[in-house]
Design an enzyme around this catalytic site. Sequence first.
Site, PDB file in Angstrom:
ATOM      1  N   HIS A 139      24.099  63.378  49.641  1.00  0.00           N
ATOM      2  CA  HIS A 139      23.999  61.918  48.742  1.00  0.00           C
ATOM      3  C   HIS A 139      24.257  60.787  49.702  1.00  0.00           C
ATOM      4  O   HIS A 139      25.113  61.012  50.644  1.00  0.00           O
ATOM      5  CB  HIS A 139      24.861  61.865  47.283  1.00  0.00           C
ATOM      6  CG  HIS A 139      26.550  62.209  47.814  1.00  0.00           C
ATOM      7  ND1 HIS A 139      26.807  63.354  48.111  1.00  0.00           N
ATOM      8  CD2 HIS A 139      27.137  61.268  47.886  1.00  0.00           C
ATOM      9  CE1 HIS A 139      27.911  63.292  48.263  1.00  0.00           C
ATOM     10  NE2 HIS A 139      28.462  61.945  48.179  1.00  0.00           N
ATOM     11  N   ARG A 154      30.344  64.346  56.876  1.00  0.00           N
ATOM     12  CA  ARG A 154      28.869  63.530  57.072  1.00  0.00           C
ATOM     13  C   ARG A 154      27.933  64.284  58.000  1.00  0.00           C
ATOM     14  O   ARG A 154      28.320  64.952  58.771  1.00  0.00           O
ATOM     15  CB  ARG A 154      29.446  62.161  57.958  1.00  0.00           C
ATOM     16  CG  ARG A 154      29.839  61.197  56.985  1.00  0.00           C
ATOM     17  CD  ARG A 154      30.310  59.887  57.770  1.00  0.00           C
ATOM     18  NE  ARG A 154      31.072  60.131  59.113  1.00  0.00           N
ATOM     19  CZ  ARG A 154      32.441  59.978  58.895  1.00  0.00           C
ATOM     20  NH1 ARG A 154      33.068  59.742  57.746  1.00  0.00           N
ATOM     21  NH2 ARG A 154      33.182  60.449  59.882  1.00  0.00           N
ATOM     22  N   GLU A 206      31.743  63.915  41.460  1.00  0.00           N
ATOM     23  CA  GLU A 206      31.739  62.481  41.237  1.00  0.00           C
ATOM     24  C   GLU A 206      30.566  62.007  40.379  1.00  0.00           C
ATOM     25  O   GLU A 206      29.336  62.895  40.454  1.00  0.00           O
ATOM     26  CB  GLU A 206      31.889  61.817  42.476  1.00  0.00           C
ATOM     27  CG  GLU A 206      30.644  61.819  43.535  1.00  0.00           C
ATOM     28  CD  GLU A 206      30.870  61.181  44.757  1.00  0.00           C
ATOM     29  OE1 GLU A 206      32.043  60.944  45.236  1.00  0.00           O
ATOM     30  OE2 GLU A 206      29.802  60.901  45.427  1.00  0.00           O
ATOM     31  N   HIS A 238      29.985  66.839  49.568  1.00  0.00           N
ATOM     32  CA  HIS A 238      31.568  67.460  49.401  1.00  0.00           C
ATOM     33  C   HIS A 238      31.624  68.694  48.994  1.00  0.00           C
ATOM     34  O   HIS A 238      30.618  69.345  48.313  1.00  0.00           O
ATOM     35  CB  HIS A 238      32.150  66.316  47.961  1.00  0.00           C
ATOM     36  CG  HIS A 238      32.148  65.044  48.388  1.00  0.00           C
ATOM     37  ND1 HIS A 238      32.730  64.388  49.506  1.00  0.00           N
ATOM     38  CD2 HIS A 238      31.368  64.015  47.672  1.00  0.00           C
ATOM     39  CE1 HIS A 238      32.397  63.093  49.124  1.00  0.00           C
ATOM     40  NE2 HIS A 238      31.576  62.966  48.300  1.00  0.00           N
TER      41      HIS A 238
END
Length: 270
Positions: A121, A141, A62, A45
């Site tokens: 991740h 992705r 996150e 991200h």
Amino acid sequence: MPLQQLVDLQREALLGQHVYEHFGTHFPLLFKFIEANDDLSVQVHPNDEQAAEMEHSLGKNEMWYVLPESRSNAHVICGWKKDVTPDQVRDAAENGELLPLLCCHKVEPGNVVQVNAGTVHALLRGTRVAEIQENSDVTYRLFDYDRRDDKGLRRELHLDKALQVLDFSAYTDTLLKPEERINALGPMYRCSFYVTNQICINGTLLRDYAAIDSFVVYLCTEGELQVKDAADDNVVTLSRGQGLMIPASVAYSMLTPVTDFATILEIYIP
């Protein structure tokens, strides 16, 4: 009533003055319970500045809290084994050789994994987590195990954009496992985007939010409890796998377990 409609109506009373001044009526966080029945795609991200420029959106930092239902051999991917270069990552992704470059961590219930924007991740098969993150849908992705749909098509990858936002340095953080405190606040993780605490109770506990200028969200991860608004005597029962938002205008809540023991995560904006 949908959450966005409630935010539009209540504004500062729901969000908090500080939160409303910073985010307006855009609710700033997302909360999820995720059960990974298969390996999820390897992704990254952007941070807030990159996302604003590239997507006119917030970025995404996150954290994962590993739940008791995770398998005994559960693993997650987070970061690179060693420093890499953009060319190394591109070549590995295009040739299906990305996985050997990635850090794969064994996790157990209670582990906390902070995934900063820019960190590569993925959640792997058998992992169950509660996820707290900035409210953004921007995900790039890098790898999806060459999976194909029923039409033989691969999922879209976003390698060019991913290379613009990736942190290419080796992963040096460690997995956290905060100490469990009974009938007391257990700090888990604090950053500029969210504060997350763990509360484990077998008796009634009063939480005082008078000094917090933010909504508070509870995620129940074990057992069942009642949450009472000490001012208005409103009572809500919260079970494992459910969430509850306490408006910023509510100064106190009373937590009482229904089962012998209950655990919740407490999250708010600092």
